[in-house]
Design a protein around this motif. Structure first.
Motif, PDB file in Angstrom:
ATOM      1  N   ASP A   6       0.846  -1.180   0.000  1.00 27.16           N
ATOM      2  CA  ASP A   6       0.000   0.000   0.000  1.00 27.16           C
ATOM      3  C   ASP A   6       0.892   1.244   0.000  1.00 27.16           C
ATOM      4  OD1 ASP A   6       0.955   0.299   2.597  1.00 27.16           O
ATOM      5  OD2 ASP A   6      -0.808  -0.574   3.505  1.00 27.16           O
ATOM      6  N   PHE A   8       1.556   3.343   2.230  1.00 26.27           N
ATOM      7  CA  PHE A   8       2.410   3.500   3.411  1.00 26.27           C
ATOM      8  C   PHE A   8       3.693   2.682   3.271  1.00 26.27           C
ATOM      9  CE2 PHE A   8      -1.838   4.486   4.967  1.00 26.27           C
ATOM     10  CZ  PHE A   8      -1.615   5.700   5.593  1.00 26.27           C
ATOM     11  N   GLN A   9       3.568   1.519   2.653  1.00 27.87           N
ATOM     12  CA  GLN A   9       4.728   0.694   2.349  1.00 27.87           C
ATOM     13  C   GLN A   9       5.581   1.394   1.297  1.00 27.87           C
ATOM     14  OE1 GLN A   9       5.745  -1.954   3.735  1.00 27.87           O
ATOM     15  NE2 GLN A   9       7.125  -2.941   2.288  1.00 27.87           N
ATOM     16  N   ILE A  11       6.011   4.599   0.645  1.00 29.53           N
ATOM     17  CA  ILE A  11       6.761   5.782   1.084  1.00 29.53           C
ATOM     18  C   ILE A  11       7.694   5.484   2.254  1.00 29.53           C
ATOM     19  CG2 ILE A  11       4.942   7.327   0.305  1.00 29.53           C
ATOM     20  CD1 ILE A  11       4.158   7.728   3.231  1.00 29.53           C
ATOM     21  N   ILE A  72      -1.219  11.168  -8.182  1.00 25.12           N
ATOM     22  CA  ILE A  72      -1.421  11.884  -6.925  1.00 25.12           C
ATOM     23  C   ILE A  72      -2.554  11.324  -6.075  1.00 25.12           C
ATOM     24  CG2 ILE A  72      -3.071  13.646  -7.647  1.00 25.12           C
ATOM     25  CD1 ILE A  72       0.200  14.218  -5.702  1.00 25.12           C
ATOM     26  N   MET A  75      -1.587   9.457  -2.976  1.00 18.31           N
ATOM     27  CA  MET A  75      -0.983  10.315  -1.947  1.00 18.31           C
ATOM     28  C   MET A  75      -2.070  10.855  -1.017  1.00 18.31           C
ATOM     29  SD  MET A  75       2.320  10.464  -2.649  1.00 18.31           S
ATOM     30  CE  MET A  75       3.066  12.039  -2.265  1.00 18.31           C
ATOM     31  N   LYS A  76      -3.245  11.024  -1.594  1.00 19.32           N
ATOM     32  CA  LYS A  76      -4.374  11.527  -0.802  1.00 19.32           C
ATOM     33  C   LYS A  76      -4.706  10.587   0.347  1.00 19.32           C
ATOM     34  CE  LYS A  76      -7.018  13.393  -4.511  1.00 19.32           C
ATOM     35  NZ  LYS A  76      -8.340  13.671  -5.078  1.00 19.32           N
ATOM     36  N   VAL A  78      -2.743   8.995   2.274  1.00 15.89           N
ATOM     37  CA  VAL A  78      -1.907   9.344   3.429  1.00 15.89           C
ATOM     38  C   VAL A  78      -2.475  10.594   4.096  1.00 15.89           C
ATOM     39  CG1 VAL A  78       0.426   9.887   4.218  1.00 15.89           C
ATOM     40  CG2 VAL A  78       0.101   8.399   2.241  1.00 15.89           C
ATOM     41  N   ASP A  79      -2.879  11.536   3.262  1.00 17.94           N
ATOM     42  CA  ASP A  79      -3.448  12.778   3.778  1.00 17.94           C
ATOM     43  C   ASP A  79      -4.726  12.514   4.571  1.00 17.94           C
ATOM     44  OD1 ASP A  79      -3.127  15.689   3.823  1.00 17.94           O
ATOM     45  OD2 ASP A  79      -5.078  15.694   2.820  1.00 17.94           O
ATOM     46  N   TRP A  81      -5.477   9.748   6.102  1.00 17.71           N
ATOM     47  CA  TRP A  81      -5.119   9.081   7.357  1.00 17.71           C
ATOM     48  C   TRP A  81      -4.624  10.111   8.368  1.00 17.71           C
ATOM     49  CZ3 TRP A  81      -0.193   8.348   9.699  1.00 17.71           C
ATOM     50  CH2 TRP A  81      -0.209   7.479  10.797  1.00 17.71           C
ATOM     51  N   LEU A  82      -3.816  11.047   7.881  1.00 12.01           N
ATOM     52  CA  LEU A  82      -3.273  12.100   8.757  1.00 12.01           C
ATOM     53  C   LEU A  82      -4.377  13.005   9.289  1.00 12.01           C
ATOM     54  CD1 LEU A  82       0.010  13.706   7.407  1.00 12.01           C
ATOM     55  CD2 LEU A  82      -0.392  12.589   9.589  1.00 12.01           C
TER      56      LEU A  82
ATOM     57  N   PHE B   8       8.347   7.400   8.805  1.00 11.04           N
ATOM     58  CA  PHE B   8       7.800   6.721   7.628  1.00 11.04           C
ATOM     59  C   PHE B   8       7.905   5.201   7.795  1.00 11.04           C
ATOM     60  CE2 PHE B   8       8.933  10.928   6.049  1.00 11.04           C
ATOM     61  CZ  PHE B   8       7.762  11.281   5.412  1.00 11.04           C
ATOM     62  N   ILE B  11       5.099   4.119  10.405  1.00  7.02           N
ATOM     63  CA  ILE B  11       3.709   4.015   9.960  1.00  7.02           C
ATOM     64  C   ILE B  11       3.520   3.030   8.809  1.00  7.02           C
ATOM     65  CG2 ILE B  11       3.208   6.380  10.702  1.00  7.02           C
ATOM     66  CD1 ILE B  11       3.244   7.194   7.761  1.00  7.02           C
ATOM     67  N   ALA B  12       4.601   2.377   8.381  1.00 11.91           N
ATOM     68  CA  ALA B  12       4.505   1.439   7.262  1.00 11.91           C
ATOM     69  C   ALA B  12       3.714   0.186   7.656  1.00 11.91           C
ATOM     70  CB  ALA B  12       5.900   1.058   6.769  1.00 11.91           C
ATOM     71  N   ARG B  17       0.139   1.323  12.875  1.00  7.15           N
ATOM     72  CA  ARG B  17      -0.830   2.404  12.641  1.00  7.15           C
ATOM     73  C   ARG B  17      -2.032   2.235  13.569  1.00  7.15           C
ATOM     74  NH1 ARG B  17       0.351   1.478   7.273  1.00  7.15           N
ATOM     75  NH2 ARG B  17      -1.681   0.617   6.744  1.00  7.15           N
ATOM     76  N   TRP B  81       6.042  16.631   4.834  1.00  8.61           N
ATOM     77  CA  TRP B  81       6.473  15.984   3.597  1.00  8.61           C
ATOM     78  C   TRP B  81       5.344  16.014   2.570  1.00  8.61           C
ATOM     79  CZ3 TRP B  81       4.848  11.266   1.284  1.00  8.61           C
ATOM     80  CH2 TRP B  81       5.630  10.850   0.195  1.00  8.61           C
ATOM     81  N   LEU B  82       4.125  15.755   3.047  1.00  9.44           N
ATOM     82  CA  LEU B  82       2.945  15.757   2.168  1.00  9.44           C
ATOM     83  C   LEU B  82       2.674  17.154   1.608  1.00  9.44           C
ATOM     84  CD1 LEU B  82      -0.024  13.638   3.522  1.00  9.44           C
ATOM     85  CD2 LEU B  82       1.159  13.453   1.330  1.00  9.44           C
ATOM     86  N   ARG B  86       0.673  18.415  -1.754  1.00  5.80           N
ATOM     87  CA  ARG B  86      -0.743  18.728  -1.575  1.00  5.80           C
ATOM     88  C   ARG B  86      -1.259  19.643  -2.682  1.00  5.80           C
ATOM     89  NH1 ARG B  86      -0.817  19.826   3.760  1.00  5.80           N
ATOM     90  NH2 ARG B  86      -1.059  17.593   4.124  1.00  5.80           N
ATOM     91  N   TRP B  89      -2.883  17.938  -5.830  1.00  4.13           N
ATOM     92  CA  TRP B  89      -4.270  17.455  -5.916  1.00  4.13           C
ATOM     93  C   TRP B  89      -5.269  18.548  -5.582  1.00  4.13           C
ATOM     94  CZ3 TRP B  89      -1.556  14.844  -1.801  1.00  4.13           C
ATOM     95  CH2 TRP B  89      -1.986  15.153  -0.521  1.00  4.13           C
TER      96      TRP B  89
END
Lengths: 108, 108
Positions: A6, A8-9, A11, A72, A75-76, A78-79, A81-82, B8, B11-12, B17, B81-82, B86, B89
DNA sequence: TATATTTGCAACCAAATAGTAGCAAGTAAG
DNA sequence: CTTACTTGCTACTATTTGGTTGCAAATATA
């Protein structure tokens, strides 16, 4: 232990984050990418393979070359999740906002 | 390959997580945490060790128990980092805003 | 004091990962 | 057609990771 594949893996590895940083700007071939690192082309190709499996990159074939570019959308994830935790470090700011809000209502 | 020990890496793993999700709300002991998973206490302890090494958790000793809680500062590193990506997107949204902005000015 | 609980640590095992080398397929250029 | 280039794929190796088991240290309880 299960096979994780996924974003997370994807990055977790610093080389892959560097690759992401490069292909975010322009699409690049594995050969071009390998030139930016001290490691071999095959090693970079394996990192790209992981990124493809995680759907972090889009590929476009042009003759014998393959151009990779960042997708992209993943990448969302991760966003998102954050997002759950962002309020925790924005708490102080929110509290400040509350104070300001209360000051406003007092004026009325 | 070097030994990587950063947020990083932390959280992998999906179990880590999940741990982060639990200790974000309240401080918990390894025993309490282990009760939430199908795996052994030792396995959870090893995950906690990784989180401690990555400085993702704070610990507080209380007698023979150790309470672990999320240290939100390291989470910010992921957010920073994100941040670089950002805008990519949010581009479409920005373009939409531009369209709306132009419509407004046309009305004038 | 004796016993039970909570925890961390070390040893060990299986699976995943990162990397290298070699090779075959497809493409470009002579 | 022949040669050079770009790439992906398949072993193969070394390292890391996730997990289990057993044990010792420290704390609480009888």
């Amino acid at each position: 232990m299960e096979t994780r594949r996924d974003i997370f893996q994807a990055i977790a590895d610093p080389t892959r984050r560097a690759i992401i940083g490069l292909i975010a700007i322009t699409a690049m071939t594995p050969g071009d990418l390998a030139a930016h690192f001290n490691t071999s082309r095959q090693a970079i190709s394996k990192h790209i393979k992981v990124l493809v499996e995680c759907e972090v990159v889009k590929q476009e074939v042009s003759g014998r070359e393959i151009f990779y570019q960042l997708d992209i959308n993943k990448m969302k994830e991760v966003d998102e999740w954050l997002e759950k935790y962002r309020c925790l470090w924005e708490k102080r700011f929110d509290q400040l906002e509350n104070v300001l809000e209360k000051l406003k209502t007092k004026k009325k």
